[in-house]
Enzyme design. Structure first.
Site: not given
Ligand SMILES: NC(=O)c1ccc[n+]([C@@H]2O[C@H](COP(=O)([O-])OP(=O)(O)OC[C@H]3O[C@@H](n4cnc5c(N)ncnc54)[C@H](OP(=O)(O)O)[C@@H]3O)[C@@H](O)[C@H]2O)c1
Length: 231
Positions: A37, A55, A78, A111, A138, A142, A173
């Protein structure tokens, strides 16, 4: 313990770095179907992957996805956004925007899909920053998400839903593309999270920084925040 073999998995934010790894590794571990999704779903070259609009900030979108994917057995919460400016240098509106996705969006998804997850699992992707407040809104988001996961684990236990809270540091990422720091491989992080899921764990500390910070939570605050020692 929840097996991915023959599971039907839904991943939010599937277009992102960790999200795509969650999709691919679910299939590698035997999932029958994965709903990938996103706000704007991409195309996938695998008939076991079903792209779906979701979304997390839009209740109607979440409800529609829950109806379309009523056969889901595992949800990976995620999706998330960054936003690590110091609290005194950012607007409350911006902090609310981060919470709208990282906290209320994830809660909305949990939910909506909870009734489908009896005997299945919910995986919530937090951060090491849930436990160390170095990233303003942020970190706060979290931390709130971590607490919500802990509540949901208790509330979902009677229906046999495993709830896994995942903690991780910098990972390579799109979210960290501008940061010149050491970063984990998303494939390694997702493998650790799925290992924990399939081992029946409540929580996964997916890298060393997460293990170190978690271990330090019982120490005096100045140990976790050295800047306090000199303040
Ligand atoms: N990378 C790190 O260092 C790190 C560390 C700790 C935790 N995390 C957590 O890991 C998770 C994945 O992040 P990532 O690192 O893979 O970053 P990312 O590549 O920026 O991926 C985040 C994804 O969330 C989606 N998203 C944002 N807002 C959304 C919404 N309103 N509805 C649905 N999807 C939405 C984005 O979609 P769009 O393509 O539409 O923008 C994107 O595909 C996040 O929760 C992040 O906080 C990441």
């Amino acid at each position: 313990m929840t097996t991915l073999t023959d599971a039907v998995v839904l991943v939010t934010g599937a277009n992102g770095g960790l999200g795509t790894a969650f999709v691919q590794q679910a299939l590698d571990r035997g999932a029958a179907k994965v709903y990938a999704t996103a706000r704007s779903p991409r195309t996938w070259d695998d008939e076991r992957i079903v792209p779906l609009v979701l979304d997390v900030t839009d209740q109607a979108s979440v409800d529609a996805a829950a109806r379309a994917a009523a056969d889901v057995t595992i949800v990976v919460n995620n999706a998330g956004i960054g936003g690590s400016a110091p609290l005194l240098e950012t607007s409350v509106d911006d902090v609310e925007r981060v919470f709208a996705t990282n906290v209320f969006g994830a809660l909305r998804v949990a939910k909506a899909f909870a009734p489908s997850l009896a005997g299945g699992a919910l995986v919530d992707v937090h951060s090491v920053l849930s436990w160390i407040a170095l990233a303003g809104g942020y970190s706060a988001s979290k931390a709130a998400f971590w607490s919500i996961t802990n509540s949901l684990r208790l509330e979902l236990a009677p229906q046999g839903t495993q709830v896994v809270g995942a903690h991780l540091g910098y990972t390579d990422t799109g979210m960290t593309a501008d940061l010149d720091v050491d970063k984990a491989d998303p494939a390694d992080i997702v493998a650790a999270i799925y290992d924990a899921l399939e081992a029946g764990e409540h929580e996964v500390l997916a890298d060393q920084i997460s293990r170190d910070v978690r271990a330090g939570l019982s120490a005096p605050l100045a140990a976790l925040y050295p800047a306090l020692a000199t303040a």
